[in-house]
Design an enzyme around this catalytic site. Sequence first.
Site, short mmCIF file in Angstrom:
data_model
loop_
_atom_site.label_atom_id
_atom_site.label_comp_id
_atom_site.label_asym_id
_atom_site.label_seq_id
_atom_site.Cartn_x
_atom_site.Cartn_y
_atom_site.Cartn_z
N HIS A 120 -78.50 22.57 109.69
CA HIS A 120 -77.44 22.60 110.70
C HIS A 120 -78.10 22.71 112.07
O HIS A 120 -78.66 23.74 112.42
CB HIS A 120 -76.52 23.80 110.46
N HIS A 174 -70.35 17.00 113.74
CA HIS A 174 -69.03 17.58 113.99
C HIS A 174 -68.77 17.87 115.47
O HIS A 174 -67.77 18.50 115.79
CB HIS A 174 -68.81 18.84 113.14
N HIS A 225 -65.50 22.29 109.73
CA HIS A 225 -66.95 22.14 109.68
C HIS A 225 -67.65 23.39 109.16
O HIS A 225 -68.85 23.37 108.92
CB HIS A 225 -67.50 21.80 111.07
#
Length: 384
Positions: free
Chosen positions: A172, A240, A291
């Site tokens: 991430h 996202h 998300h």
Amino acid sequence: MSAYPSGRAVVPATVSVFSSPGSWIESAALDQCRQVAALDGMAHVAAMPDLHPGKGAPIGAAMSSTVLYPFLVGSDIGCGIAVFPIALRRVVPERLAARFPDLDRALDPDRGADDPAWSVLDGDVPAGHLDGLGTVGRGNHFVELARVGPILAAEHAARLGLDAGDLVLVVHSGSRGLGERILREHTETHGAGPAPDPDAYLARHDAAVRWGSLNRRLLAARVAYALGAEPTEPVVDQCHNLVEIRDGRYLHRKGAAPGDGRDVLIAGTRGTPSYLVAAHAGPDASYSVAHGAGRKMSRADALRRGRAKHTVEELRRTPVGSIVVCGDRQLLFEEAPTAYKRIEQVIGDLVAHDLATPVTTTVPLVTYKTPDVGRRDERRKGRR
């Protein structure tokens, strides 16, 4: 789902909230959604079950407008989550945690030209931006070694090539300083106003999105090589924080993943599983899904409450038995699992609104946040 009129007199925008009575949705986040809905050109705001207040705009929302507003995307353009299969012979989290590389140290094409992670670079670095390349960043960003949990949708799992017990790297991260520079240069002149030249903004935005995707590949490659494995292609890589043109409008996503037939990893916390879902959201949800779990506490509240409730060691060894590598004690408290909503509630809301089908979970084994050199050296001395 509930809908709120924006109060505009001409073709009022709507706000649809895809949650349930049991969801944790702050009134401040709903207020931000209504404020966005009142912007010129706004048509629809779809709020996901991970909705929470952001700086000037809600996080966990997809916002459709005839006008392009850079502040609705924010500074971390291209932030997203990717999932990479990884093959390891022995999985001992304590030992693997000590082998994670320093992901605060950027890759240097001159001094580090022989780094094997460069093998995943195909072509030039987008925008020629080298600052921070191959680094994970701060906040809620992470690189995680995880194990695939029970398969919940066999057909989708087979399509992705995943089986229960497989190992994956979950990454991430975003565009680091590149997206921040793009937004800063816009706001210095135009504040929270629209982009005067949408095409020019989109060209820079698209480069930042490509940069973020490349960075996730570089991070996964750095970790894979450090753990004695070969890098692989991602089975999932969804951004996202972005804007795209959809149905003749600008669809801004801030903490909302594309949900129109995409596979999405919805992050839990560092002490809970994450969920891989097959998304099938339609126009009412602005073709989007959540998300992540979404913050329940501000960072200040999480720090204050966390220090009263947890010890550092409790946060470094999570309820699922995983290890968190983080040398920043304040960040440990800010990112404590209790600072977030229940991921099961978020996923349940998506299923209840027919926005996604859960495929499987990923259960953390080692989560890297920041270097923890002192503890790594202690572990190595203990094995001598």
